[in-house]
Scaffold this motif. Structure first.
Motif, PDB file in Angstrom:
ATOM      1  N   GLU A  40     -74.746 -36.960 -58.478  1.00 15.40           N
ATOM      2  CA  GLU A  40     -74.343 -37.703 -59.675  1.00 15.40           C
ATOM      3  C   GLU A  40     -75.397 -37.574 -60.769  1.00 15.40           C
ATOM      4  O   GLU A  40     -75.057 -37.383 -61.953  1.00 15.40           O
ATOM      5  N   MET A  41     -76.660 -37.654 -60.401  1.00 12.25           N
ATOM      6  CA  MET A  41     -77.735 -37.525 -61.383  1.00 12.25           C
ATOM      7  C   MET A  41     -77.792 -36.115 -61.959  1.00 12.25           C
ATOM      8  O   MET A  41     -77.996 -35.929 -63.160  1.00 12.25           O
ATOM      9  N   ARG A  73     -75.365 -34.099 -62.414  1.00 14.40           N
ATOM     10  CA  ARG A  73     -74.255 -33.878 -63.330  1.00 14.40           C
ATOM     11  C   ARG A  73     -74.367 -34.711 -64.599  1.00 14.40           C
ATOM     12  O   ARG A  73     -73.707 -34.423 -65.593  1.00 14.40           O
ATOM     13  N   ALA A  74     -75.236 -35.723 -64.560  1.00 17.67           N
ATOM     14  CA  ALA A  74     -75.373 -36.602 -65.721  1.00 17.67           C
ATOM     15  C   ALA A  74     -76.601 -36.291 -66.567  1.00 17.67           C
ATOM     16  O   ALA A  74     -76.623 -36.597 -67.758  1.00 17.67           O
ATOM     17  N   GLU A  75     -77.629 -35.694 -65.958  1.00 20.12           N
ATOM     18  CA  GLU A  75     -78.883 -35.425 -66.667  1.00 20.12           C
ATOM     19  C   GLU A  75     -79.269 -33.958 -66.513  1.00 20.12           C
ATOM     20  O   GLU A  75     -78.685 -33.220 -65.723  1.00 20.12           O
ATOM     21  N   ARG A  76     -80.249 -33.549 -67.297  1.00 18.66           N
ATOM     22  CA  ARG A  76     -80.743 -32.173 -67.236  1.00 18.66           C
ATOM     23  C   ARG A  76     -82.008 -32.129 -66.376  1.00 18.66           C
ATOM     24  O   ARG A  76     -82.961 -32.877 -66.612  1.00 18.66           O
ATOM     25  N   ASP A 101     -71.327 -24.950 -58.101  1.00 23.05           N
ATOM     26  CA  ASP A 101     -71.008 -25.502 -59.425  1.00 23.05           C
ATOM     27  C   ASP A 101     -71.601 -24.601 -60.496  1.00 23.05           C
ATOM     28  O   ASP A 101     -72.812 -24.396 -60.549  1.00 23.05           O
ATOM     29  N   HIS A 137     -72.219 -25.069 -63.495  1.00 22.52           N
ATOM     30  CA  HIS A 137     -73.173 -25.726 -64.394  1.00 22.52           C
ATOM     31  C   HIS A 137     -74.474 -26.120 -63.697  1.00 22.52           C
ATOM     32  O   HIS A 137     -75.455 -26.459 -64.358  1.00 22.52           O
TER      33      HIS A 137
END
Length: 358
Positions: free
Chosen positions: A52-53, A55-58, A83, A85
């Motif tokens: 989750e982190m 996918r939410a942060e760089r 993934d 990304h």
């Protein structure tokens, strides 16, 4: 201010690191040591929260424990490498399991490196610096790709690698060019023409890319764009038509600016066709381009040419028309004989000034 870290190729900036480990003590010890080296560190207590982190942060690098409840490190690694990304983020596996088979499996799955717990601080520092340097080089490679190719083509190359050939896809093709461009070039200095073309390309690329299209050919003042390849686009036919409408609107606004500066004004024509095409890389192993071939390509080019004959800015084929929403108005131009076509083609005009709300 964080000091740069030394490498053989020169200093490299510290990174943003994520530690995923269910052992709180290990998280705290690793965090303290890495922050002392200048890195910015975040932690996750399990694999699900770590994903989750990500996918939410760089993040620039992940330190990943293997043995964790709920979702183990191998499962997290599989998600990361699968993934598009996240797959470019280097992952260093950290485990108390001293098994050669486990090390080999992690490397085969895409891990950058593997260290045993507790990791030797000197060895850990060296592996992190090496991984960050490799990521920096990969990021530079990606940016270089994007200077000479569209983002979609660059992502396709990085994800799948390069090979000549193509695949059959349903897509929409758009052709456009500037009316009477030869006359325009003869009426002004070359430097003014280059400036005009650069402004024109900037506007057209914005309209096309903003709707998911890919400009894959520029010849003089002519542009060819694809919608639906290499990346899929939901309702590519409608996206292409909306792009064309925005292109016309941008040219109208551009002409107001040109008139205010007492400069030449331009008009464009756009042809759009939808159908099955073969999209991929053509050329040689030393020089190639991403393009597509098929009847829809030829038809779109013919429709663009026909805009000059009928004096209408946007012409589309039947396949494109049936894919449009009812909110977009079209006008039936009837069957038309087009060069290179054995049968007449049903052609439709799309009136400008509609459907531009994103």
């Amino acid at each position: 201010m964080r000091a740069n870290l030394p490498t053989a190729a020169g200093p490299i900036a510290p990174g943003r690191l994520l530690i995923i480990d269910d052992n709180k003590v290990m998280r705290l010890l690793l965090t303290r040591g890495l922050e002392q080296q200048g890195h910015s560190v975040a932690t996750a207590e399990n694999g699900r929260f770590g994903l989750e982190m990500l996918r939410a942060e760089r993040f620039d690098l992940v330190l990943l424990d293997i043995q964790m409840p709920e979702m183990d490190g191998l499962q997290v690694l599989e998600h990361i490498t699968g993934d598009l990304h996240l797959r470019e983020i280097p992952v260093i596996m950290i485990s108390s399991l001293d098994e050669v088979d486990g090390v080999a499996r992690c490397i085969q799955m895409g891990a950058e490196d593997y260290l045993f717990k507790p990791p030797n601080p000197i060895l850990l520092r060296a592996r992190i610096i090496s991984s960050l340097e490799k990521k920096r080089l990969r990021d530079q490679q990606r940016e270089l790709f994007r200077k000479f190719a569209t983002r979609e083509v660059a992502d396709d190359l990085l994800a799948k690698g390069f090979s000549l050939g193509g695949q059959s896809v349903q897509a929409t093709v758009l052709f456009s060019d500037i009316r009477s461009f030869t006359t325009i070039t003869e009426s002004q200095p070359p430097s003014v023409t280059i400036e005009l073309l650069n402004d024109y390309y900037s506007l057209m690329f914005e309209a096309i890319n903003g709707r998911g299209g890919v400009v894959n050919q520029i010849v003089g003042d002519g542009i060819m764009a694809l919608f639906g390849a290499p990346a899929p686009v939901e309702n590519h036919a409608q996206s292409a038509v909306l792009s064309a409408l925005e292109m016309i609107e941008m040219i109208n606004l551009f002409n107001l600016q040109q008139a205010a500066m007492d400069r030449v004004q331009i008009r464009i024509g756009v042809g759009i066709a939808t159908g099955q095409v073969i999209a991929g890389y053509t050329g040689t192993m030393h020089r190639a381009t991403y393009t597509c071939v098929g009847d829809a390509v030829n038809l779109a080019a013919r429709l663009e040419t026909h805009t000059k004959t009928v004096g209408l800015p946007i012409l589309i084929d039947e396949n494109t028309r049936v894919a449009l929403s009812e909110a977009l108005r079209v006008e039936d131009c009837g069957p038309v004989d087009l060069k290179g076509k054995n049968q007449t083609v049903r052609v439709y005009s799309v009136p400008e000034g509609q459907g531009l709300n994103r």
